[in-house]
Design a protein around this motif. Sequence first.
Motif, PDB file in Angstrom:
ATOM      1  N   ALA A  25       9.390   9.378   4.853  1.00 31.05           N
ATOM      2  CA  ALA A  25       8.369   9.591   3.824  1.00 31.05           C
ATOM      3  C   ALA A  25       8.987  10.014   2.500  1.00 31.05           C
ATOM      4  CB  ALA A  25       7.370  10.649   4.286  1.00 31.05           C
ATOM      5  N   GLN A  26      10.176  10.583   2.538  1.00 29.60           N
ATOM      6  CA  GLN A  26      10.872  10.947   1.311  1.00 29.60           C
ATOM      7  C   GLN A  26      11.680   9.776   0.751  1.00 29.60           C
ATOM      8  OE1 GLN A  26      10.392  13.898  -0.274  1.00 29.60           O
ATOM      9  NE2 GLN A  26       8.862  14.176   1.353  1.00 29.60           N
ATOM     10  N   LEU A  27      12.054   8.858   1.625  1.00 29.12           N
ATOM     11  CA  LEU A  27      12.813   7.687   1.182  1.00 29.12           C
ATOM     12  C   LEU A  27      11.907   6.615   0.579  1.00 29.12           C
ATOM     13  CD1 LEU A  27      15.366   7.104   4.092  1.00 29.12           C
ATOM     14  CD2 LEU A  27      15.913   7.685   1.715  1.00 29.12           C
ATOM     15  N   SER A  28      10.673   6.526   1.079  1.00 26.51           N
ATOM     16  CA  SER A  28       9.776   5.435   0.692  1.00 26.51           C
ATOM     17  C   SER A  28       8.457   5.990   0.174  1.00 26.51           C
ATOM     18  CB  SER A  28       9.496   4.527   1.894  1.00 26.51           C
ATOM     19  OG  SER A  28      10.696   4.029   2.447  1.00 26.51           O
ATOM     20  N   ASP A  29       7.912   5.322  -0.826  1.00 25.29           N
ATOM     21  CA  ASP A  29       6.568   5.684  -1.284  1.00 25.29           C
ATOM     22  C   ASP A  29       5.582   4.524  -1.157  1.00 25.29           C
ATOM     23  OD1 ASP A  29       7.727   4.142  -3.227  1.00 25.29           O
ATOM     24  OD2 ASP A  29       7.174   5.422  -4.916  1.00 25.29           O
ATOM     25  N   LEU A  30       6.097   3.327  -0.836  1.00 23.45           N
ATOM     26  CA  LEU A  30       5.264   2.146  -0.659  1.00 23.45           C
ATOM     27  C   LEU A  30       5.731   1.369   0.565  1.00 23.45           C
ATOM     28  CD1 LEU A  30       5.217   0.818  -4.351  1.00 23.45           C
ATOM     29  CD2 LEU A  30       3.328   1.993  -3.199  1.00 23.45           C
ATOM     30  N   GLY A  31       4.890   0.458   1.038  1.00 24.06           N
ATOM     31  CA  GLY A  31       5.281  -0.417   2.136  1.00 24.06           C
ATOM     32  C   GLY A  31       4.484  -1.697   2.093  1.00 24.06           C
ATOM     33  N   LEU A  32       5.016  -2.753   2.712  1.00 26.28           N
ATOM     34  CA  LEU A  32       4.272  -4.002   2.840  1.00 26.28           C
ATOM     35  C   LEU A  32       3.188  -3.829   3.899  1.00 26.28           C
ATOM     36  CD1 LEU A  32       7.184  -6.619   2.827  1.00 26.28           C
ATOM     37  CD2 LEU A  32       5.596  -6.125   0.962  1.00 26.28           C
TER      38      LEU A  32
ATOM     39  N   GLU B 289       0.858  -1.181   0.000  1.00 26.39           N
ATOM     40  CA  GLU B 289       0.000   0.000   0.000  1.00 26.39           C
ATOM     41  C   GLU B 289       0.901   1.240   0.000  1.00 26.39           C
ATOM     42  OE1 GLU B 289      -3.261   0.270  -0.205  1.00 26.39           O
ATOM     43  OE2 GLU B 289      -3.869  -1.831   0.061  1.00 26.39           O
ATOM     44  N   GLU B 290       0.319   2.392  -0.292  1.00 26.80           N
ATOM     45  CA  GLU B 290       1.101   3.618  -0.296  1.00 26.80           C
ATOM     46  C   GLU B 290       1.618   3.923   1.114  1.00 26.80           C
ATOM     47  OE1 GLU B 290      -1.157   6.767  -1.969  1.00 26.80           O
ATOM     48  OE2 GLU B 290      -1.293   5.845  -3.960  1.00 26.80           O
ATOM     49  N   TYR B 291       2.804   4.481   1.180  1.00 31.35           N
ATOM     50  CA  TYR B 291       3.449   4.778   2.461  1.00 31.35           C
ATOM     51  C   TYR B 291       2.549   5.659   3.326  1.00 31.35           C
ATOM     52  CZ  TYR B 291       6.777   6.693   5.833  1.00 31.35           C
ATOM     53  OH  TYR B 291       7.401   7.072   6.995  1.00 31.35           O
TER      54      TYR B 291
ATOM     55  N   LEU C 179      11.998   1.348  -0.656  1.00 33.41           N
ATOM     56  CA  LEU C 179      12.735   2.514  -1.129  1.00 33.41           C
ATOM     57  C   LEU C 179      12.157   3.025  -2.448  1.00 33.41           C
ATOM     58  CD1 LEU C 179      15.343   4.118  -0.276  1.00 33.41           C
ATOM     59  CD2 LEU C 179      16.559   2.711  -1.946  1.00 33.41           C
ATOM     60  N   ARG C 180      12.022   4.340  -2.561  1.00 31.00           N
ATOM     61  CA  ARG C 180      11.536   4.937  -3.813  1.00 31.00           C
ATOM     62  C   ARG C 180      12.443   4.534  -4.972  1.00 31.00           C
ATOM     63  NH1 ARG C 180       7.954   9.328  -3.553  1.00 31.00           N
ATOM     64  NH2 ARG C 180       7.505  10.016  -1.414  1.00 31.00           N
ATOM     65  N   ARG C 181      11.828   4.237  -6.072  1.00 32.40           N
ATOM     66  CA  ARG C 181      12.613   3.894  -7.249  1.00 32.40           C
ATOM     67  C   ARG C 181      13.289   5.133  -7.819  1.00 32.40           C
ATOM     68  NH1 ARG C 181       8.467   2.430  -6.122  1.00 32.40           N
ATOM     69  NH2 ARG C 181       7.161   3.780  -7.398  1.00 32.40           N
ATOM     70  N   GLY C 182      14.509   4.954  -8.296  1.00 33.31           N
ATOM     71  CA  GLY C 182      15.210   6.050  -8.957  1.00 33.31           C
ATOM     72  C   GLY C 182      16.050   6.916  -8.051  1.00 33.31           C
ATOM     73  N   LEU C 183      16.056   6.650  -6.740  1.00 40.43           N
ATOM     74  CA  LEU C 183      16.871   7.460  -5.842  1.00 40.43           C
ATOM     75  C   LEU C 183      18.338   7.058  -5.980  1.00 40.43           C
ATOM     76  CD1 LEU C 183      14.973   7.678  -2.420  1.00 40.43           C
ATOM     77  CD2 LEU C 183      15.408   9.522  -4.045  1.00 40.43           C
ATOM     78  N   ASP C 184      19.199   8.028  -6.249  1.00 38.72           N
ATOM     79  CA  ASP C 184      20.638   7.733  -6.267  1.00 38.72           C
ATOM     80  C   ASP C 184      21.204   7.984  -4.875  1.00 38.72           C
ATOM     81  OD1 ASP C 184      20.737  10.475  -6.001  1.00 38.72           O
ATOM     82  OD2 ASP C 184      21.388  10.845  -8.073  1.00 38.72           O
ATOM     83  N   ALA C 185      22.497   7.813  -4.726  1.00 36.15           N
ATOM     84  CA  ALA C 185      23.118   7.936  -3.414  1.00 36.15           C
ATOM     85  C   ALA C 185      22.903   9.326  -2.824  1.00 36.15           C
ATOM     86  CB  ALA C 185      24.616   7.629  -3.516  1.00 36.15           C
ATOM     87  N   ASP C 186      22.995  10.368  -3.670  1.00 40.16           N
ATOM     88  CA  ASP C 186      22.778  11.732  -3.174  1.00 40.16           C
ATOM     89  C   ASP C 186      21.335  11.912  -2.716  1.00 40.16           C
ATOM     90  OD1 ASP C 186      25.387  12.432  -3.684  1.00 40.16           O
ATOM     91  OD2 ASP C 186      24.949  13.240  -5.690  1.00 40.16           O
ATOM     92  N   GLY C 187      20.392  11.324  -3.460  1.00 41.53           N
ATOM     93  CA  GLY C 187      18.989  11.422  -3.085  1.00 41.53           C
ATOM     94  C   GLY C 187      18.698  10.736  -1.767  1.00 41.53           C
ATOM     95  N   VAL C 188      19.335   9.576  -1.560  1.00 32.82           N
ATOM     96  CA  VAL C 188      19.151   8.857  -0.300  1.00 32.82           C
ATOM     97  C   VAL C 188      19.696   9.681   0.859  1.00 32.82           C
ATOM     98  CG1 VAL C 188      19.854   6.827   1.010  1.00 32.82           C
ATOM     99  CG2 VAL C 188      19.135   6.588  -1.372  1.00 32.82           C
TER     100      VAL C 188
END
Length: 431
Positions: free
Chosen positions: A84-91, A46-48, A67-76
């Motif tokens: 909430a900025q690191l993840s957009d979904l969760g189990l 479901e959505e985070y 983890l959000r798709r497309g995040l590079d090391a700087d984004g992380v």
Amino acid sequence: MASVNPPRGMRDFLPADKARRERVLAVIRERYRAHGFDEIETPVMEEYDRLHAGVGGDNEKLAFNILRRGLDADGVRAAADDPAQLSDLGLRYDLTVPLARFYASHRGELPSVFRSVQIAPVWRAERPQKGRYRQFMQCDIDIMGDASARAEAELITATLDTLDALGLEGASVRINDRRALDAMLDLFGFPVEERPGVLITIDKLDKIGADGVVAELRERGASDAAADALASFLDQVAQRAHEPFGEAQIRGALPEGVDDAIIAHLVGIGEAVGAALGADAVGAELPLAFDPFLVRGMGYYTGTIFEIAHPSVSYSLGGGGRYDGMIGRFLGQDVPAVGFSIGFERIVDLVSLAEAAAAEAVVLVHDRDVPVAELLALKAALVAEGSRVRLEQRTKNLKGLLERASADGYTAFATVSAGAERDDLELKPLS
């Protein structure tokens, strides 16, 4: 070298274990369906923001986030302080939050009173220990669109019937109402802001006793007046003789001043359950017990709450309650809702269900020189007769081979030599 074990808190199931679990699930599904509940399925993710909307209690802290798709090391690194900025979904950590979202999404396609079954795995980042897993099965039934006591009564009777069908007769249901609990705390003088912590302590009543609860509340900073009022009330409740579930028992277990409408709702549940079970609703010994100190930890409960008790174990075998405010968060309009969940991982170890007496399960033990075409023809012939068939090449330790097959649920075997036909097979029992 990578470990060959499953992740901590998660399990593999061998064929015999898996077959046993499926037999239990088949009974649960069949009984729920008999009571008019329809099975649905929701995504494992479901959505985070939905999983962390403040309705899941401590379980929100145990969610596995993706983890959000497309995040590079700087984004992380930039988002490291904000999950909430690191993840957009969760189990999903339970099946109730996904159900509320499902109902909001499909309300126009569902009946005005919708009875659902969800049976599926959920995930929590628990600290693994005996009986506590990071992946486990939940079996939920829920009713949406019915604010009356009928909804709770349907859930209770369906659950008790299901436990009976599993061979767990004698179960009972402890009932309380979060509104009554809040009213008690208000009458005792506990401020609203202290109540989450107070409820955590009261929930330990069975473990630490009345004196332990009062002592812990004082340590938490509760006022002497509030702690003394609770202590006095606990003493009064302990001295009361057992009474059957009904208005007299409920009123006697609550301080004066609790809203009559709450009591009437609880009484209505008892009357409906009594009617369903064929008992006299007035003064009968129903499999219900009012417990004014039953808490249930989920933050989304708004009214009735309940747990399953069974004489064979000291712990609860499931529970649930009303969550009338949850669907409104997604729909913008409140919808009454109540659910009951069987603790599958707890009951599966208590249940002894014989394997369905259907077709024979046969092991064909063949010599090395039997042509593959002959083996498959023999297997096909037995399968066509309705048998379950496994091919096994003969080994030196034939006894061990047959014992393993028996453990996997096979009931008979036959030895196969080159040139054998169906009529040549002599089926012998494995036990």
